[in-house]
Structures are given as structure tokens and as C-alpha cells.
Design an enzyme around this catalytic site. Sequence first.
Site, PDB file in Angstrom:
ATOM      1  N   ASP A  76       0.855  -1.185   0.000  1.00  0.00           N
ATOM      2  CA  ASP A  76       0.000   0.000   0.000  1.00  0.00           C
ATOM      3  C   ASP A  76       0.893   1.237   0.000  1.00  0.00           C
ATOM      4  OD1 ASP A  76      -2.306   1.712   0.257  1.00  0.00           O
ATOM      5  OD2 ASP A  76      -3.339   0.062   1.264  1.00  0.00           O
ATOM      6  N   HIS A 123     -14.114  -1.151  -7.549  1.00  0.00           N
ATOM      7  CA  HIS A 123     -15.214  -0.191  -7.709  1.00  0.00           C
ATOM      8  C   HIS A 123     -14.719   1.249  -7.871  1.00  0.00           C
ATOM      9  CE1 HIS A 123     -14.868  -0.328  -3.168  1.00  0.00           C
ATOM     10  NE2 HIS A 123     -14.714   0.960  -3.416  1.00  0.00           N
TER      11      HIS A 123
END
Length: 217
Positions: A76, A123
Site C-alpha cells: 500500500d 469499484h
Amino acid sequence: MRRSDVHGPEAVFEEKGDLAAFVGAMHAVGRYAADAIAEQADASASKRLLDVGGATGTYAEAFLKQYLRMSATIFDRPTVIELARQRLPETGLMDRITLAAGDFYADELPAGHDLGPLSAIIHQNRPEQNTKLYKKVFRALVPGGRILIRDHVLSADRTQPRDGALFAVNMLVGTTGGNCYTFDEIRKSLDAAGSERINMIQFGETMNALVEAFRPS
């Protein structure tokens, strides 16, 4: 928060403290669902997990507790990885976890893994962005490795599940390209990335639907 062309938690929070609060809340919300996802995924044959956009390791932790022979790399952005570095020692799993900082939109991912979860990521992307991301994850997986997508997956008429249909509207309004997708739409993007054996493992009422796809052997 602000709308941005940049993706991920750091893109929408102006202050570092706001980011920490958001990531902490996502861990609190997701920690119990993560255990069920890890079990449902049946990753008993996997040994090295690459948690792409894994935040503070909520899902990596669940998989490592479920599969005792597995190790994990959490990838990340640097600020988020520092939050993971603060939280993860309390889990007792740090000897099986590698932390890697980077931007999965811009950087290559660490190689040599056989399972690549994409948890609540697709998404926020346009279909072509997802295809590019799938290709990148496949490059980090060994031949035969598996992508595991957790997200809302909509019915063909885009009305179910209700939470997913509402969330799709939120993505259309709040991002520059995000949306929720049907299984056929996800499969099309995975096909474009060269995937094999694309399957719907679980259709979820919340953001717990699971789709798998494999890198060609």
C-alpha cells in the site's frame, strides 16, 4: 473529503489524522467479515499472499490465521504502510508478514506470490483501469496463481444487491471513473487481462461477493 483523479485513501483525505481514522474504522468494520472471506476463499493450496492495497492488513491477518503455512506481503502507499507497521505487531503475525510501500497504479508489485486479493478496489476504477491492474497482479503471481476479487457484484439488471446498486451511484457521483460491476463486466475485464478459469465463488448482499481468476500456467 474532496473528489480527485487520484485513487485510494490518501487521495480523499487532506489531513494525515483523517486518513488514520478512516483506515482504523475500515479495520474495525472489516475484521469480522475478513475471517468469513478467508474461509470461503479456500486458499489452503496457497503459500504466498500479496494483499494489494491491503491497508493495515485486515484481510492478510485473516488469511494468515486461517492458513498457518501462508505468508503475506501487504502493499500500500507509504503513509498507510506506516499505519500497518503500528497495528500489526499486536497480531503476533509479523514473522510471516512483509510490508511493501508503493502505489499500485504507478509501481510494479512484488513478485513471487500465488494469491493476490483485490479487496474493495475495483469499484474505484474504470474497466480499462481494472484490466491494467489485473495484468499487473498477474505479473506478480507465479504461473497458475489466483486473483481473488472482493467487492460488490451487481445482478445483470444492476438492481441487486440493493447496497451495491446504491454504492454504484455513490461511485459515479464521488469519483471520476468508479462504478460497481456485474459479473459479466468483471469477467470481460479479466478476459482482457488474459485470465483463465474465471468463477463467481460467492454472490454477496454486502461488499462480500467473491470472484476468482487464474494466471495461465
